[in-house]
Scaffold this motif. Sequence first.
Motif, PDB file in Angstrom:
ATOM      1  N   PHE A  30      -4.906  -9.242  -4.504  1.00  0.00           N
ATOM      2  CA  PHE A  30      -3.902  -9.794  -5.418  1.00  0.00           C
ATOM      3  C   PHE A  30      -2.844 -10.560  -4.659  1.00  0.00           C
ATOM      4  O   PHE A  30      -2.571 -11.721  -4.942  1.00  0.00           O
ATOM      5  N   GLY A  31      -2.215  -9.928  -3.683  1.00  0.00           N
ATOM      6  CA  GLY A  31      -1.168 -10.586  -2.902  1.00  0.00           C
ATOM      7  C   GLY A  31      -0.720  -9.690  -1.772  1.00  0.00           C
ATOM      8  O   GLY A  31      -0.989  -8.487  -1.759  1.00  0.00           O
ATOM      9  N   PRO A  32      -0.022 -10.228  -0.766  1.00  0.00           N
ATOM     10  CA  PRO A  32       0.355  -9.447   0.416  1.00  0.00           C
ATOM     11  C   PRO A  32       1.382  -8.373   0.126  1.00  0.00           C
ATOM     12  O   PRO A  32       1.574  -7.486   0.954  1.00  0.00           O
ATOM     13  N   GLU A  33       2.045  -8.415  -1.036  1.00  0.00           N
ATOM     14  CA  GLU A  33       3.075  -7.417  -1.309  1.00  0.00           C
ATOM     15  C   GLU A  33       2.499  -6.149  -1.954  1.00  0.00           C
ATOM     16  O   GLU A  33       3.193  -5.158  -2.118  1.00  0.00           O
ATOM     17  N   GLN A  34       1.228  -6.168  -2.316  1.00  0.00           N
ATOM     18  CA  GLN A  34       0.653  -5.054  -3.045  1.00  0.00           C
ATOM     19  C   GLN A  34       0.369  -3.861  -2.118  1.00  0.00           C
ATOM     20  O   GLN A  34       0.100  -4.033  -0.921  1.00  0.00           O
ATOM     21  N   PRO A  35       0.437  -2.618  -2.645  1.00  0.00           N
ATOM     22  CA  PRO A  35       0.041  -1.459  -1.845  1.00  0.00           C
ATOM     23  C   PRO A  35      -1.359  -1.646  -1.273  1.00  0.00           C
ATOM     24  O   PRO A  35      -2.257  -2.157  -1.939  1.00  0.00           O
ATOM     25  N   GLY A  36      -1.525  -1.264  -0.024  1.00  0.00           N
ATOM     26  CA  GLY A  36      -2.827  -1.375   0.623  1.00  0.00           C
ATOM     27  C   GLY A  36      -3.166  -2.746   1.146  1.00  0.00           C
ATOM     28  O   GLY A  36      -4.312  -2.996   1.528  1.00  0.00           O
ATOM     29  N   ALA A  37      -2.179  -3.644   1.220  1.00  0.00           N
ATOM     30  CA  ALA A  37      -2.466  -4.992   1.707  1.00  0.00           C
ATOM     31  C   ALA A  37      -2.945  -4.980   3.155  1.00  0.00           C
ATOM     32  O   ALA A  37      -3.613  -5.907   3.600  1.00  0.00           O
ATOM     33  N   TRP A  38      -2.611  -3.948   3.883  1.00  0.00           N
ATOM     34  CA  TRP A  38      -2.977  -3.822   5.300  1.00  0.00           C
ATOM     35  C   TRP A  38      -4.375  -3.262   5.499  1.00  0.00           C
ATOM     36  O   TRP A  38      -4.910  -3.258   6.615  1.00  0.00           O
ATOM     37  N   LEU A  39      -4.994  -2.725   4.467  1.00  0.00           N
ATOM     38  CA  LEU A  39      -6.195  -1.917   4.615  1.00  0.00           C
ATOM     39  C   LEU A  39      -7.350  -2.687   5.253  1.00  0.00           C
ATOM     40  O   LEU A  39      -8.044  -2.161   6.135  1.00  0.00           O
ATOM     41  N   ALA A  40      -7.567  -3.916   4.822  1.00  0.00           N
ATOM     42  CA  ALA A  40      -8.695  -4.682   5.351  1.00  0.00           C
ATOM     43  C   ALA A  40      -8.570  -4.882   6.851  1.00  0.00           C
ATOM     44  O   ALA A  40      -9.536  -4.699   7.609  1.00  0.00           O
ATOM     45  N   THR A  41      -7.363  -5.237   7.299  1.00  0.00           N
ATOM     46  CA  THR A  41      -7.146  -5.460   8.725  1.00  0.00           C
ATOM     47  C   THR A  41      -7.405  -4.183   9.519  1.00  0.00           C
ATOM     48  O   THR A  41      -8.037  -4.206  10.585  1.00  0.00           O
ATOM     49  N   GLU A  42      -6.915  -3.058   9.008  1.00  0.00           N
ATOM     50  CA  GLU A  42      -7.103  -1.769   9.700  1.00  0.00           C
ATOM     51  C   GLU A  42      -8.581  -1.413   9.802  1.00  0.00           C
ATOM     52  O   GLU A  42      -9.058  -0.970  10.848  1.00  0.00           O
ATOM     53  N   CYS A  43      -9.314  -1.574   8.697  1.00  0.00           N
ATOM     54  CA  CYS A  43     -10.740  -1.247   8.715  1.00  0.00           C
ATOM     55  C   CYS A  43     -11.493  -2.100   9.732  1.00  0.00           C
ATOM     56  O   CYS A  43     -12.331  -1.592  10.495  1.00  0.00           O
TER      57      CYS A  43
END
Length: 594
Positions: A30-43
Amino acid sequence: MKRKEQDLASSARAAASKAKAAPRLWIWRFGPEQPGAWLATECLAEAGMDRPDVEPFGAAGAHGAMAREWPAGQPKEADDKRLVAAVDAAHTWVIGVADQRPGFHASLVEAAAQDAGSVHVLLHVRDAAARLAASWSAHPASGIEALLRRDRAGVGRLAFLHAALQRAGLTVHRVAIDDLVPGASNAAAAWAALAPLGAGSASASARREPWAARLGVELSTALSQRSDSDRALLAREALWATHAEMPVGALLPVVREPAASPVAMRLVRLDRLPALVHEGESLRLGGVVVPPGEPVPDRRLFLRQGPRRQRWVWDLPSPAVAARMPADPAAGQARFKPAVVQAHVRRPVLLMYRPGEKATPQKVAELHFEAAGRPMIEGIYLGPWSIGYQPFPKVACTSIKELLFQLAAGAPFQPSLGAGADHVHRYFDLRVRDVSGASFRFVVVRDPVKRFLSAFSNRVLHHKELSRAYVEKLRLTPPLDLSDFPFDPTLAQFVDRFDLYRRVPTIDHHFRPVSEYTAPLSAFDKVYPFERLDDLVADLQRLTGQRLGLPHSQRGGPKISVKDVPPKVLDRLIELCAPDYRLLEGFYAPSQLR
């Protein structure tokens, strides 16, 4: 510049061919401000991917710039080539969709479709209140209207992208962040859907528990940081918000050849069209038309869509076509300049050719927009029960809107609950969504002539919207000629000059034929005649488990009976309402009025 793009694309393809074992990943959120926006990078980092070009378009960082520069309608071929080159230069993308143009998404889908092995993951927040709270915190200066527009656009685009990617035959995984938190009933399946990001690797699996805890904190924090009044407001807004898992109505552009015409074209070709479009979306339509024989000085090419007619700028150079058709003298100047058209299921775009000044224009191509799956339904969504309703003016819509508000919000509508809206119509105008994916979709219909008479009584006689005092305040472009404007018309005058009076926005809104904008009646689970509103109330009580009563909310103006309408005026009324009678065949017929 062209050589540089070719070199970039060539080197990117070579690099990609060496790494065919790992499919290209596209991560849409949806957008960088949403909860979990970091998840893809971490995975991706935990999986040890050697080319995590997260935040797309490679190291050049051109993503934001290209998105901002993208045309509102269909992009040019050169734009698409730049995009394809950028796609080839990256391996893993993370794409926020909330602030981007629909045409940009269409180009991204086209680029992705060229790589059949690519894998797509859609990340979103299902809980509407948390999603809205996160957007509000990221854009604190935004009012409620901007917040709702942003949410509607982002959620709608995610759902639309899902449909477009699936239609292109690509592998798509959809993951709700809410399903990854501790205690979620389908957490295992949600984490499994993240396997393409490397979430199934040993190190990533070990990180699932802290990731899930972090996601849970972010979801709860988004709401807990708001005041009590803000949380109450967000809870109400969540009642009407659709989510990215709902299918959306989309249109498929289809080019058809017209029936046999006096002059057969040597070539008619439209430039690339997107795989799917939204109802009302703007498209840039260009292409090539090669008529037979020598070019004629006064020949013309026209675009026609509904009442609009536009002359195309034609006779532009087309060297590639000329090279393929050397025996056709008109092939070298056959391209026409792109023009903007709108995608409407009821308004095909007609390509008209006039061989000479006194000749009759003829159709050479038709561009239709056909429903791909469920047709789009612009209406009100009741989240707690997944109910969708499309309102029509002067068909009990005020009463039904007030009923739905009380049903979902637990209190009658009042300005203090309206987030700045002082009327239930204004309130729901800001909360219209595509409700084609609702579990139960309904509409209420009314005899077209009786609806017309009700609107005349209420808007013209009661609210005086055609009085001099009202009309003189309007600022229309082009302006009305008030020297030839009959104010306060009788019914006969109003019917006789109906097209003129429709220039007044409120008149057009209340008298607009429903056949011009409603979804096909087959798109609804149930169609209620105006005379059977009790059946609607009974069904809503059954679906929601609540006792309901339908208020009679819209009063004002004398009642006008069909029997009081002069025969000639009634005949003209029936003629004006003919498209609606065709739509409502089986419910109403002009013969029932006599």
